[in-house]
Design a protein around this motif. Sequence first.
Motif, PDB file in Angstrom:
ATOM      1  N   ASN A   5       0.723  -1.102   0.158  1.00  0.00           N
ATOM      2  CA  ASN A   5      -0.682  -0.084  -0.151  1.00  0.00           C
ATOM      3  C   ASN A   5       0.556   1.471   0.116  1.00  0.00           C
ATOM      4  O   ASN A   5       0.926   1.450   1.082  1.00  0.00           O
ATOM      5  CB  ASN A   5      -0.707   0.134   1.444  1.00  0.00           C
ATOM      6  CG  ASN A   5      -2.026   1.230   1.308  1.00  0.00           C
ATOM      7  OD1 ASN A   5      -1.025   2.452   0.278  1.00  0.00           O
ATOM      8  ND2 ASN A   5      -3.072   1.058   2.090  1.00  0.00           N
ATOM      9  N   LEU A   6       0.700   2.301  -1.410  1.00  0.00           N
ATOM     10  CA  LEU A   6       1.431   3.170  -1.239  1.00  0.00           C
ATOM     11  C   LEU A   6       1.425   4.438  -0.318  1.00  0.00           C
ATOM     12  O   LEU A   6       2.936   5.084   0.142  1.00  0.00           O
ATOM     13  CB  LEU A   6       1.235   3.673  -2.799  1.00  0.00           C
ATOM     14  CG  LEU A   6       1.788   3.156  -3.310  1.00  0.00           C
ATOM     15  CD1 LEU A   6       1.870   3.567  -5.551  1.00  0.00           C
ATOM     16  CD2 LEU A   6       2.921   2.103  -3.833  1.00  0.00           C
ATOM     17  N   SER A   7       0.453   4.468   0.401  1.00  0.00           N
ATOM     18  CA  SER A   7       0.236   5.060   1.740  1.00  0.00           C
ATOM     19  C   SER A   7       0.878   5.247   3.026  1.00  0.00           C
ATOM     20  O   SER A   7       1.492   5.778   2.821  1.00  0.00           O
ATOM     21  CB  SER A   7      -1.115   5.705   1.771  1.00  0.00           C
ATOM     22  OG  SER A   7      -1.910   4.665   2.827  1.00  0.00           O
ATOM     23  N   GLN A   8       1.505   4.016   2.894  1.00  0.00           N
ATOM     24  CA  GLN A   8       2.012   4.110   3.958  1.00  0.00           C
ATOM     25  C   GLN A   8       3.485   4.827   3.977  1.00  0.00           C
ATOM     26  O   GLN A   8       3.848   5.397   5.577  1.00  0.00           O
ATOM     27  CB  GLN A   8       3.132   2.302   3.655  1.00  0.00           C
ATOM     28  CG  GLN A   8       2.503   1.363   4.219  1.00  0.00           C
ATOM     29  CD  GLN A   8       1.895   1.181   5.705  1.00  0.00           C
ATOM     30  OE1 GLN A   8       2.330   0.881   6.701  1.00  0.00           O
ATOM     31  NE2 GLN A   8       0.197   0.412   6.252  1.00  0.00           N
ATOM     32  N   SER A   9       3.722   5.286   3.156  1.00  0.00           N
ATOM     33  CA  SER A   9       5.285   5.962   3.430  1.00  0.00           C
ATOM     34  C   SER A   9       4.679   7.560   3.078  1.00  0.00           C
ATOM     35  O   SER A   9       5.757   8.273   2.225  1.00  0.00           O
ATOM     36  CB  SER A   9       6.080   5.493   2.288  1.00  0.00           C
ATOM     37  OG  SER A   9       6.513   4.173   2.906  1.00  0.00           O
ATOM     38  N   ALA A  10       3.754   7.790   2.852  1.00  0.00           N
ATOM     39  CA  ALA A  10       2.959   9.245   2.342  1.00  0.00           C
ATOM     40  C   ALA A  10       4.215  10.409   3.524  1.00  0.00           C
ATOM     41  O   ALA A  10       4.662  11.341   2.960  1.00  0.00           O
ATOM     42  CB  ALA A  10       1.662   9.969   2.143  1.00  0.00           C
ATOM     43  N   LEU A  11       3.708  10.101   4.565  1.00  0.00           N
ATOM     44  CA  LEU A  11       4.223  11.419   5.535  1.00  0.00           C
ATOM     45  C   LEU A  11       5.993  11.158   5.308  1.00  0.00           C
ATOM     46  O   LEU A  11       6.621  12.292   5.264  1.00  0.00           O
ATOM     47  CB  LEU A  11       3.503  10.070   6.742  1.00  0.00           C
ATOM     48  CG  LEU A  11       4.495  11.344   7.772  1.00  0.00           C
ATOM     49  CD1 LEU A  11       4.120  12.694   7.906  1.00  0.00           C
ATOM     50  CD2 LEU A  11       4.218  11.002   9.491  1.00  0.00           C
TER      51      LEU A  11
END
Length: 201
Positions: free
Chosen positions: A144-150
């Motif tokens: 899930n790409l959003s894991q590294s958004a922050l």
Amino acid sequence: MKLMAFVGSPRRGSNVDTLIDKVIEGLQSKSDAQVEKIYLYDTNIKNCIGCLACTALKGGRECPLKDAMDSILKHMIKTDAFIFGSPNHVHSMSAALTNLFCRMQPLIKMDVIRNDSGKIIGAESKTLIQNKRAVVVVSQGDFNLSQSALLLRTLDSNVRDFGLKKVGEVFSAGNLEKAQVKDKEADLLLAFEAGVRLAGA
Ligand SMILES: Cc1cc2nc3c(=O)[nH]c(=O)nc-3n(C[C@H](O)[C@H](O)[C@H](O)COP(=O)(O)O)c2cc1C
């Protein structure tokens, strides 16, 4: 040209390290760059103690910590480009890379602006590595790409705060196992191309 690559993973030869090597390969395909690779977890860099001695507020004094950082900062000033690589550790960059950015604060030269009564009302800053090129590299376990958004946003903010020009972002997901990225042609190509941009091509 000179390049410094910071490996913010404790796993040598693993995903972040592999992607960084590909960026370097891309760079060296276009220039005979001199490369200094620094494994942050194997280097004597003590944790920032938050004393603020190095900041303009406290007169920009010498860091009280005695370790490899003094030499690293001197090298950074003479270097043309940087790679900052990190695994996703609990949605953030690794502790070692966070600490590197903390310990890089002496590179920021800030003019504090005060009003007539001496109260600080603002600040203007420049850094000793202003306008140099940078590539950021991130590997995560989840798909899930959003894991590294922050994490990617934090990296961007730090690169910008140091006045660097980000010319590439290499991101690879689904790499829980050691060196799993070695089989991912598309991600390795992305890294190679970022290296080409580091050369200014
Ligand atoms: C302490 C720790 C925390 C992690 N947290 C996350 C996470 O929040 N999200 C994620 O996608 N992967 C997470 N991972 C997996 C790593 O990001 C992944 O394995 C990465 O590819 C490691 O890169 P490396 O092999 O270069 O060390 C974590 C790994 C460790 C060791």
